[in-house]
Design an enzyme around this catalytic site. Structure first.
Site, short mmCIF file in Angstrom:
data_model
loop_
_atom_site.label_atom_id
_atom_site.label_comp_id
_atom_site.label_asym_id
_atom_site.label_seq_id
_atom_site.Cartn_x
_atom_site.Cartn_y
_atom_site.Cartn_z
N ASN A 121 96.16 -52.26 3.56
CA ASN A 121 95.68 -51.68 4.82
C ASN A 121 94.19 -51.87 5.05
OD1 ASN A 121 95.30 -49.82 2.65
ND2 ASN A 121 94.73 -48.27 4.14
N GLY A 125 93.26 -57.27 1.08
CA GLY A 125 94.69 -57.12 1.26
C GLY A 125 95.09 -57.24 2.72
N TYR A 271 85.36 -50.02 -14.45
CA TYR A 271 85.89 -51.06 -13.57
C TYR A 271 86.00 -52.38 -14.31
CZ TYR A 271 86.38 -54.05 -9.46
OH TYR A 271 86.82 -54.98 -8.54
#
Length: 420
Positions: A121, A125, A271
Site C-alpha cells: 500500500n 510495494g 534493521y
C-alpha cells in the site's frame, strides 16, 4: 601672529613625513631661514619626532596591501557565496549518484499470472503493484491496514484499468495473521507465480504479537513463515519466483543466535541484522527449492524515499526524512530491479543471488555460509512452531523443544488464544 603662521605648516610636515631624513631636511631649511649653520650657534638640532612602532608597522602593511592589489579575505560577503556554491554543487552530484538507476530491461507482460506483494500500500510495494497490474498481472496486496490497502487497490485498478487487484489483510508481526492470510489465499487462488517479500519495519524497540524483536520478526521471520506456507502454491505455479528485498546495511551486522532480543538495542543494528537474515534466507531457500523450479532472488533497491523512516524518533528522524525526500530515489525508481526479477527472461542463472540496478550485487562470504544458513533455517522453523528438517537424533539438545536461544525473547501466546 606671524610666528604662529610659521609653526602650523611645520607641524603638518612633521606629521606627514615621519622619517628621519625628512626631519633633517626640515631642520636645515629652518636654519637657512635664520641665516645660521648647523651647530654654528651652539644649539643642538631638534631630534626627530618618535613614532610608535605599531603605528608605523600598521601603515607599512597597509601600503604593501595597496601596492600588491591583494584581496581582503576578512570580507565575509566575498567568501559566503563561494561556500554556498560549492555545497550546492556537492549536493547536486551526490543526488545524481544516489538516484542513478538502471530501468527494468524487460517489457514482458504477465497476463494471467498471480503475484503476492507484502507491504503493497506504500513505497516500493505500491510502485511494483501498479506496474505489474499495468502488465496484466493478478495482484494480491498483503497489507496490515485493510482499509488503507483497499483504498490503494481501488486507485491501482482505476489507473491501470486492471480489475484483478485485491487487498488481503496481512500483519507480519503476527504468526496467526500470516496463517489466516495463507488460508484465505489458498481458498481463492489456485496457483502463485511470484511472491515479493517487501514489507519492513525500522524504529524503536518493540515486540511482535508473538514476543519476538520487531525488526527480526517483521522483516525476516514473518516473511520466512509466509514463504514456507506458500511453497506448495509456488510449486503449482512453477516456474515461479520469490523476491526478497534486502539492504546493503546487512554488511554492518552479525547474527548472534544467543541474542535474538538484541541487547542493547540499536535501531540501525536491528534493521541491519534483519536484512542479513534475509540474505541468508535467500541463499538457503534457493538451495532447497531450486529442484522445484522456484527461483529465488534478493534485491537491493538502493536508497529509496519510502515510509520506512516514519517510526524513527526525535530530531534525527526528522532530519533523515527530510534528507530522504531531497536525495533518495523515488519508489518508482527503486522498484525497477524488483520488476526485472519478476518479469525478466533468462533469469535462472541468477537464482540465489542478490541484484542491484538489474545486475548482480556481490555478497559477503559470511552471509552465504551454508552451515550458518542451515542453522538459521532450522531455528526459524522452531520459532514458527514448525517441524525441524533435522532428524531428532542429530539435533542439538536445545532444539528438541523450543530452542534455548529464544527463551528470553517472549511468549508465543497469540496463536493459542485466537484458536480457542
Amino acid at each position: 601672529m606671524g610666528h604662529g603662521t610659521v609653526k602650523q605648516p611645520q607641524a603638518k610636515v612633521n606629521k606627514q613625513v615621519p622619517t628621519t631624513g625628512s626631519t633633517h631636511k626640515h631642520t636645515g631649511s629652518s636654519q637657512k631661514q635664520h641665516g645660521g649653520k648647523p651647530g654654528g650657534s651652539g644649539e643642538k638640532p631638534a631630534p626627530p619626532p618618535k613614532v610608535a612602532p605599531g603605528r608605523t608597522m600598521g601603515r607599512e602593511k597597509a601600503i604593501i596591501w595597496e601596492d600588491d592589489n591583494d584581496v581582503d579575505f576578512e570580507d565575509i560577503t566575498f567568501v559566503v557565496p563561494i561556500v554556498i556554491s560549492v555545497i550546492i554543487l556537492l549536493v547536486f552530484f551526490l543526488r545524481k549518484y544516489i538516484r542513478w538507476t538502471v530501468p527494468c530491461q524487460s517489457s514482458n507482460r504477465i497476463d494471467g499470472k498471480t503475484v503476492v506483494i507484502t507491504g503493497a500500500n506504500t513505497g516500493i510495494g505500491r510502485a511494483t503493484a501498479t506496474e505489474l497490474a499495468r502488465r496484466g498481472g493478478r495482484v494480491v496486496m498483503g497489507c496490515r491496514d485493510r482499509k488503507k490497502g483497499e483504498a490503494v487497490a481501488i486507485q491501482i485498478r482505476t489507473k491501470t484499468h486492471n480489475p484483478d487487484v485485491y487487498c488481503y489483510e496481512l500483519d507480519l508481526a503476527s504468526l496467526t495473521s500470516i496463517k489466516e492470510f495463507v488460508d484465505d489465499f489458498n481458498n481463492r487462488e489456485p496457483t502463485l507465480h511470484v511472491l515479493i517479500n517487501n514489507a519492513a519495519y525500522m524504529g524503536p524497540q518493540s515486540t511482535t504479537m508473538d514476543g519476538y524483536e520487531r525488526c527480526f520478526g517483521v522483516n525476516y521471520l514473518g516473511h520466512f513463515y509466509l514463504t514456507y506456507l506458500l511453497k506448495d502454491k509456488l510449486r503449482r505455479g512453477a516456474p515461479s519466483r520469490v523476491i526478497n528485498l534486502i539492504s546493503d546495511t546487512y554488511s554492518k551486522a552479525r547474527l548472534n543466535f544467543d541474542d535474538l532480543p538484541l541487547t542493547p538495542y540499536d535501531i540501525k543494528q536491528a534493521y541491519a541484522r534483519s536484512k542479513l537474515c534475509m540474505v541468508m534466507f535467500t541463499s538457503e531457500l534457493h538451495r532447497r527449492l531450486a529442484g522445484d523450479i522456484i527461483h529465488v532472488y534478493g534485491v537491493h533497491p538502493g536508497w529509496v524515499c519510502t515510509d520506512i523512516l516514519r517510526n524513527w524518533p526525535g530530531v534525527a528522524g526528522n532530519i533523515l526524512r527530510t534528507v530522504s525526500r531531497v536525495l533518495f530515489k523515488s519508489p518508482e525508481d527503486g522498484s525497477q530491479t524488483v520488476l526485472f526479477c519478476a518479469v525478466g527472461e533468462k533469469m535462472r542463472e541468477m537464482s540465489g543471488k542478490v541484484l542491484e540496478n538489474c545486475n548482480i550485487f556481490k555478497v559477503k562470504n559470511y552471509a552465504k555460509d551454508r552451515e550458518q544458513c542451515e542453522r538459521l533455517w532450522n531455528l526459524s522453523l522452531n520459532l514458527c512452531g514448525l517441524e525441524s528438517d533435522i532428524p531428532a537424533d542429530k539435533r542439538d539438545p536445545g532444539e528438541k523443544g523450543p530452542p534455548a536461544a529464544v527463551q528470553d525473547v517472549g511468549p508465543r501466546e497469540a496463536e493459542p488464544k485466537k484458536e480457542k
